[in-house]
Design an enzyme around this catalytic site. Structure first.
Site, PDB file in Angstrom:
ATOM      1  N   ASP A 188       0.846  -1.191   0.000  1.00  0.00           N
ATOM      2  CA  ASP A 188       0.000   0.000   0.000  1.00  0.00           C
ATOM      3  C   ASP A 188       0.880   1.239   0.000  1.00  0.00           C
ATOM      4  OD1 ASP A 188       0.491   0.898   2.866  1.00  0.00           O
ATOM      5  OD2 ASP A 188      -0.268  -1.122   3.217  1.00  0.00           O
ATOM      6  N   GLU A 227      22.454 -21.790 -18.533  1.00  0.00           N
ATOM      7  CA  GLU A 227      21.557 -20.912 -17.771  1.00  0.00           C
ATOM      8  C   GLU A 227      22.341 -19.790 -17.086  1.00  0.00           C
ATOM      9  OE1 GLU A 227      17.817 -23.696 -16.404  1.00  0.00           O
ATOM     10  OE2 GLU A 227      19.761 -24.033 -15.441  1.00  0.00           O
TER      11      GLU A 227
END
Ligand code: GLA
Length: 732
Positions: free
Chosen positions: A534, A614
């Site tokens: 928030d 990777e």
């Protein structure tokens, strides 16, 4: 001049670049809402038609004007108990037990700059960027006043609201409800969007027609919550990303909230947002005042994109603070999903060594480094280093990590306490629990009473001590449960209902102290992922771990919902291993990378477990993020598809000067024997020429926006999309 006043008519106009908000105090002093929307070039009070509706009574002074009813007119701050039977913004109980409040206009003033709110986070600005309108209302019978504050950030299309309740009388009043915002839309048929979810599935978008009666989203959890977010959008049924009308609001508050949307008997829409009154009450003695938290609104007549862009900008520039608010964030590696509690100093060093080789900036040591904490049953509150586990002091470990070229960050969960901890043994009364009742345990833990100064001082000292003991550049501030069993040993029985709000005020006070005393530390919020995502929290820390779900596919939906209100720079997002630990899903590392890049970017795995191929991709991804980071965080954000309903999640960042754009995302499922998918860009300069990086072919902005870009044919599911558009140099 963003605030215009017609003195004679007591007509107030708040004007932003693309919107106008009109208020009028009528001859009875009733403060009416007149208009919020397009700049129309005139007062919009001609639209207010008052029918004579049965069972909607009139104020006494209206005599025989039966149509003059508070129950039917749009009001700026509707009061409970005096004949408006819709959702009120404020309810009080007076010392005689009566519950009416009848607020009428008293005076107003205009101030340059944006008001601040004592003890609470709020939008701030340079003096020249904003103006404040204060309208003071006074109750007709008691000594109660309410000051409504409106902050207008003209260029940003932002209007903020907050209220102050003052008791000038001798006797105490009791505030049962004090909302921050009342948004009235007397005309039109609307839909609303809110963001619901659960742990590991936050901020799912839900859009529904507004129906007669009251619909609401709220939290009773003491935090803003995973389950509902303190924000909403009200939009026209035809509203899309770049067309249609919409209003958005978010709450600058991290505790329990309630948004109520009422569609009334006259087909008028009212939205009220504020502290959740179901878990709130406040005694106001004579001479005292109470400030509500702030609500922030914007209006867009051109769809959701401008609405989100307005919110992103105001949160980044006028809510987030500190050294990191606008600067690039370090690419970090967090050991949580790599080790959980099963680590020691050597294992952490190995993870750091691998990360350093691939270009990561910072290692974050997550849960388990302190007290007796080898699982989640014990240790919270004991903020001293477990040197046995770390194989030495924190300072030594940090120095070793720094020698590798990495900065160091660390995890805390300050507000919590384990019963199996030295802190609990010494101070059982610091945990929130009701005498005579067994408290609810969640993740085996209890919650500290943050309203207590001694608790906050203990946390400040113990956290501060750790931060001073080693070169720590980052803190992850977690909070892993909802709060109940509200009771504080320090509050009298009548004030126990104040505890949920006092908890939030206490938390803010502690955060203020720590963030200002450690200005070089980057704070990242967390609450079991995004359970306290928030704007209140973003005032103290500029990024929040968006979700404990690191599955790239699920994350696209969580981040899609989050993006309606919150800026991309606020979204903590990491690449983790496959099969994913939350869903078991396997997604390509390229897709995990683009999803994590729509955020603060980092890794949540043991890079040593990756193949050489990777690892090569990881160092490439980090280079990409360094290259695109400024565009991603500073650019305008566009949602290009809706992952809740479509087979893709695609988004775009466009630089302020439109000289470049980055489209990223994922196609979810491969559809066989299909023509190639095209994606339409947004926000480009229509007549300029652009090329896609890696090719020389030129396209006009219009072609890319109206016709689209053909994506390469893809093989397999969850395939990443990444297209960098660069404006042709020869073009201006
Ligand atoms: C929460 C956080 C995780 C991790 C754990 C540690 O769930 O969201 O990222 O920090 O706590 O216990």
């Amino acid at each position: 001049m963003s605030i215009i006043v017609n003195e004679k008519e007591l007509f107030f106009t708040l004007r932003t670049a693309n919107s106008e908000y009109q208020i009028k105090a009528d001859k009875f002093g009733v403060l009416k809402h007149i208009w919020y929307g397009e700049i129309t070039g005139r007062d919009m009070d001609y639209l207010l038609h008052r029918p004579d509706v049965g069972f909607s009574g009139s104020i006494y002074e209206a005599d025989n004007r039966r149509a003059y009813s508070l129950d039917t007119m749009p009001l700026e701050y509707p009061c409970g108990g005096v004949g408006d039977f819709r959702v009120p913004a404020i309810c009080v109980t007076h010392s005689d037990g009566s519950t009416a409040l009848d607020l009428r206009f008293k005076e107003y003033c205009i101030k340059s700059g944006k008001y601040a709110i004592p003890q609470l986070p709020a939008v701030y600005s340079e003096k020249s960027e904003a103006q404040t309108l204060e309208i003071t209302l006074r109750d007709t019978a008691s000594e109660t006043e309410v000051v409504l504050r409106y902050g207008v950030l003209e260029d940003k299309d932002i209007i903020t609201r907050s209220a102050e309740i003052r008791n000038f009388g001798e006797k105490e009043i009791f505030i049962k409800k004090a909302a921050s915002l009342c948004l009235e839309l007397p005309q039109g048929k609307w839909e609303w969007i809110h963001f619901h979810g659960r742990h590991a599935m936050e901020r799912q978008t839900e859009r529904t027609p507004i129906i007669h009666g009251i619909q609401e989203s709220s939290s009773l959890r003491g935090t803003s919550s995973h389950q509902q977010n303190p924000s909403f959008i009200i939009c026209s049924p035809d509203c899309g990303e770049n067309h249609g009308e919409c209003y958005g609001a978010f709450f600058v508050y991290s505790g329990s909230f309630k948004t109520q949307i009422e569609y009334d008997q006259l087909k008028q829409t009212r939205a009220v947002m504020g502290i959740n009154p179901d878990i709130f009450g406040w005694s106001l003695k004579g001479g005292e005042n109470f400030f509500t938290p702030e609500a922030v609104m914007t209006y867009s007549g051109a769809g959701f994109s401008p609405l989100s862009q307005n919110f992103h900008r105001v949160i980044r520039e006028n809510i987030c603070r500190g050294k990191y608010k606008l600067t690039e964030r370090p690419v970090l590696i967090n050991n949580w999903e790599a080790t959980y509690f099963d680590f020691d100093g050597d294992k952490i060093l190995r993870i750091a060594e691998e990360a350093a080789k691939l270009g990561v900036d910072m290692l974050v040591l997550d849960d388990g480094w302190f007290g007796k904490r080898n699982d989640d049953c014990s240790g919270l509150g004991d903020w001293f280093v477990n040197e046995e586990k770390l194989k030495g002091s924190l300072g030594v470990l940090v120095e070793k990590i720094k020698k590798l070229g990495l900065k160091f960050g660390i995890w805390f969960e300050p507000e919590m306490i384990s019963e199996d901890s030295d802190l609990y043994r010494a101070h059982p009364d610091w945990a929130i629990a009701i005498p005579g009742r067994k408290p609810t345990r969640a993740r085996y833990q209890l919650v500290l009473d943050m309203s207590r100064k001694d608790v906050r001082d203990y946390l400040y000292d113990s956290i501060g001590k750790i931060l001073k003991s080693a070169d720590i550049s980052y803190v992850k501030w977690d909070a892993n449960r909802s709060i109940c069993d509200w009771y504080s040993a320090e509050l009298s029985p009548e004030r126990q209902c104040e505890l949920p709000h006092r908890y939030v005020l206490g938390l803010y006070e502690l955060l203020e102290r720590l963030t200002s005393d450690f200005p070089n530390v980057l704070f990242e919020g967390c609450s079991g992922g995004g359970g306290r995502f928030d704007a209140g929290m973003l005032y103290y820390y500029p990024q929040i771990w968006c979700s404990d779900d690191t599955d790239a596919y699920e994350r696209t939906k969580i981040q899609y919902g989050t993006s309606f209100i919150y800026p991309i720079s606020a979204v903590g997002s990491h690449i983790s291993v496959v099969p994913n630990h939350q869903t078991g899903r396997i997604t390509p590392i390229e897709s995990r990378a683009v999803t994590a890049m729509a955020g603060s970017f980092g890794y949540e795995l043991d890079l040593g477990s990756l193949s050489d191929e990777e690892k090569g991709l990881v160092s490439q991804q980090i280079k990409s993020f360094k290259k695109y980071g400024p565009l991603i965080h500073n650019g305008k954000y566009y949602r290009l598809s809706n992952p809740m309903t479509e087979n893709s999640a695609l988004w775009e960042f466009v630089s302020e000067d439109k000289s470049e754009a980055l489209i990223q995302g994922m196609i979810f499922r491969k559809i066989p024997n299909m023509k190639r998918i095209s994606v339409k860009a947004e926000g480009l300069s229509p007549d300029s020429f652009y090329r896609i990086e890696g090719s020389d072919e030129l396209y006009t902005g219009k072609a890319l926006m109206c016709g689209g870009i053909l994506l390469d044919d893809m093989w397999g599911d969850y395939r990443a999309v990444e297209i960098h558009l660069i404006k042709n140099n020869a073009d201006n």
